[in-house]
Design a protein around this motif. Structure first.
Motif, PDB file in Angstrom:
ATOM      1  N   ARG A  81      78.693 -19.230  16.108  1.00  0.00           N
ATOM      2  CA  ARG A  81      79.127 -20.446  16.809  1.00  0.00           C
ATOM      3  C   ARG A  81      80.591 -20.340  17.192  1.00  0.00           C
ATOM      4  N   THR A  82      80.951 -20.978  18.267  1.00  0.00           N
ATOM      5  CA  THR A  82      82.336 -20.927  18.733  1.00  0.00           C
ATOM      6  C   THR A  82      83.123 -22.180  18.360  1.00  0.00           C
ATOM      7  N   ILE A  83      82.418 -23.272  18.068  1.00  0.00           N
ATOM      8  CA  ILE A  83      83.078 -24.553  17.810  1.00  0.00           C
ATOM      9  C   ILE A  83      82.556 -25.151  16.503  1.00  0.00           C
ATOM     10  N   ILE A  84      83.446 -25.779  15.753  1.00  0.00           N
ATOM     11  CA  ILE A  84      83.098 -26.520  14.541  1.00  0.00           C
ATOM     12  C   ILE A  84      83.272 -28.002  14.852  1.00  0.00           C
ATOM     13  N   ALA A  85      82.298 -28.805  14.498  1.00  0.00           N
ATOM     14  CA  ALA A  85      82.377 -30.271  14.614  1.00  0.00           C
ATOM     15  C   ALA A  85      82.659 -30.739  16.039  1.00  0.00           C
ATOM     16  N   GLY A  86      82.293 -29.942  17.004  1.00  0.00           N
ATOM     17  CA  GLY A  86      82.426 -30.355  18.394  1.00  0.00           C
ATOM     18  C   GLY A  86      83.762 -30.091  19.054  1.00  0.00           C
ATOM     19  N   TYR A  87      84.794 -29.695  18.271  1.00  0.00           N
ATOM     20  CA  TYR A  87      86.081 -29.478  18.930  1.00  0.00           C
ATOM     21  C   TYR A  87      87.009 -28.451  18.283  1.00  0.00           C
ATOM     22  N   LEU A  88      86.753 -28.021  17.074  1.00  0.00           N
ATOM     23  CA  LEU A  88      87.618 -27.032  16.420  1.00  0.00           C
ATOM     24  C   LEU A  88      87.115 -25.617  16.694  1.00  0.00           C
ATOM     25  N   PRO A  89      87.969 -24.701  17.109  1.00  0.00           N
ATOM     26  CA  PRO A  89      87.531 -23.309  17.234  1.00  0.00           C
ATOM     27  C   PRO A  89      87.009 -22.802  15.893  1.00  0.00           C
ATOM     28  N   ASN A  90      85.931 -22.042  15.916  1.00  0.00           N
ATOM     29  CA  ASN A  90      85.304 -21.570  14.683  1.00  0.00           C
ATOM     30  C   ASN A  90      86.070 -20.382  14.106  1.00  0.00           C
ATOM     31  N   THR A  91      87.159 -20.715  13.421  1.00  0.00           N
ATOM     32  CA  THR A  91      87.912 -19.718  12.667  1.00  0.00           C
ATOM     33  C   THR A  91      87.726 -20.034  11.188  1.00  0.00           C
ATOM     34  N   ARG A  92      87.981 -19.061  10.358  1.00  0.00           N
ATOM     35  CA  ARG A  92      87.829 -19.275   8.927  1.00  0.00           C
ATOM     36  C   ARG A  92      88.770 -20.380   8.437  1.00  0.00           C
ATOM     37  N   GLU A  93      90.004 -20.376   8.898  1.00  0.00           N
ATOM     38  CA  GLU A  93      90.968 -21.401   8.460  1.00  0.00           C
ATOM     39  C   GLU A  93      90.548 -22.793   8.905  1.00  0.00           C
ATOM     40  N   ASN A  94      90.078 -22.938  10.146  1.00  0.00           N
ATOM     41  CA  ASN A  94      89.608 -24.245  10.599  1.00  0.00           C
ATOM     42  C   ASN A  94      88.398 -24.700   9.796  1.00  0.00           C
ATOM     43  N   LEU A  95      87.515 -23.777   9.459  1.00  0.00           N
ATOM     44  CA  LEU A  95      86.344 -24.139   8.678  1.00  0.00           C
ATOM     45  C   LEU A  95      86.749 -24.594   7.282  1.00  0.00           C
TER      46      LEU A  95
END
Length: 132
Positions: A81-95
């Motif tokens: 996936r490229t996005i988390i929660a509809g707006y965050l880029p799917n990076t480990r830190e954002n997750l």
């Protein structure tokens, strides 16, 4: 010394016992590749924290028993996936940030604060980023 017949029988028995393990080893829900590092997280520990935190009551999560919730999105193939929660880029830190403090990032969303430590969130992120 063993007779040829006995050797053949032993070889067949080994093959019969080993074959299901070899053939079925890759079957079932995709489980993440284990990673171990305090900065990256431990995917095996992440699976435990996912179970203890009740994530499966809202999400479908491969490899986690009873994780068949229908409230949140299914987390199958999460690493793709490229996005988390509809707006965050799917990076480990954002997750990690999202897992730890979803209400700070998007107040009023359906995901509750679970009271996870930074390391617990990193472990869960390692598990989810291993889901290909």
């Amino acid at each position: 010394m063993m007779s040829r017949t006995l050797l053949r029988l032993a070889a067949r028995l080994i093959w019969i016992l080993a074959c299901p393990v070899l053939l079925l080893g890759g079957c079932g829900p995709s489980a993440p590749k284990p990673e171990r590092s305090s900065t990256v997280g431990d995917a095996e520990a992440g699976a435990i924290w996912i179970g203890r935190s009740g994530c499966g009551s809202c999400h479908q999560i491969p490899g986690i028993m009873h994780a068949n919730g229908l409230v949140g999105p299914p987390l199958i193939h999460f690493s793709r996936r490229t996005i988390i929660a509809g707006y965050l880029p799917n990076t480990r830190e954002n997750l990690v940030r999202w897992i730890q403090h979803p209400q700070r990032l998007a107040p009023g969303n359906a995901m509750p604060e679970a009271g996870l430590t930074d390391q617990q969130a990193r472990d869960i992120a390692a598990y989810l980023h291993g889901l290909e």
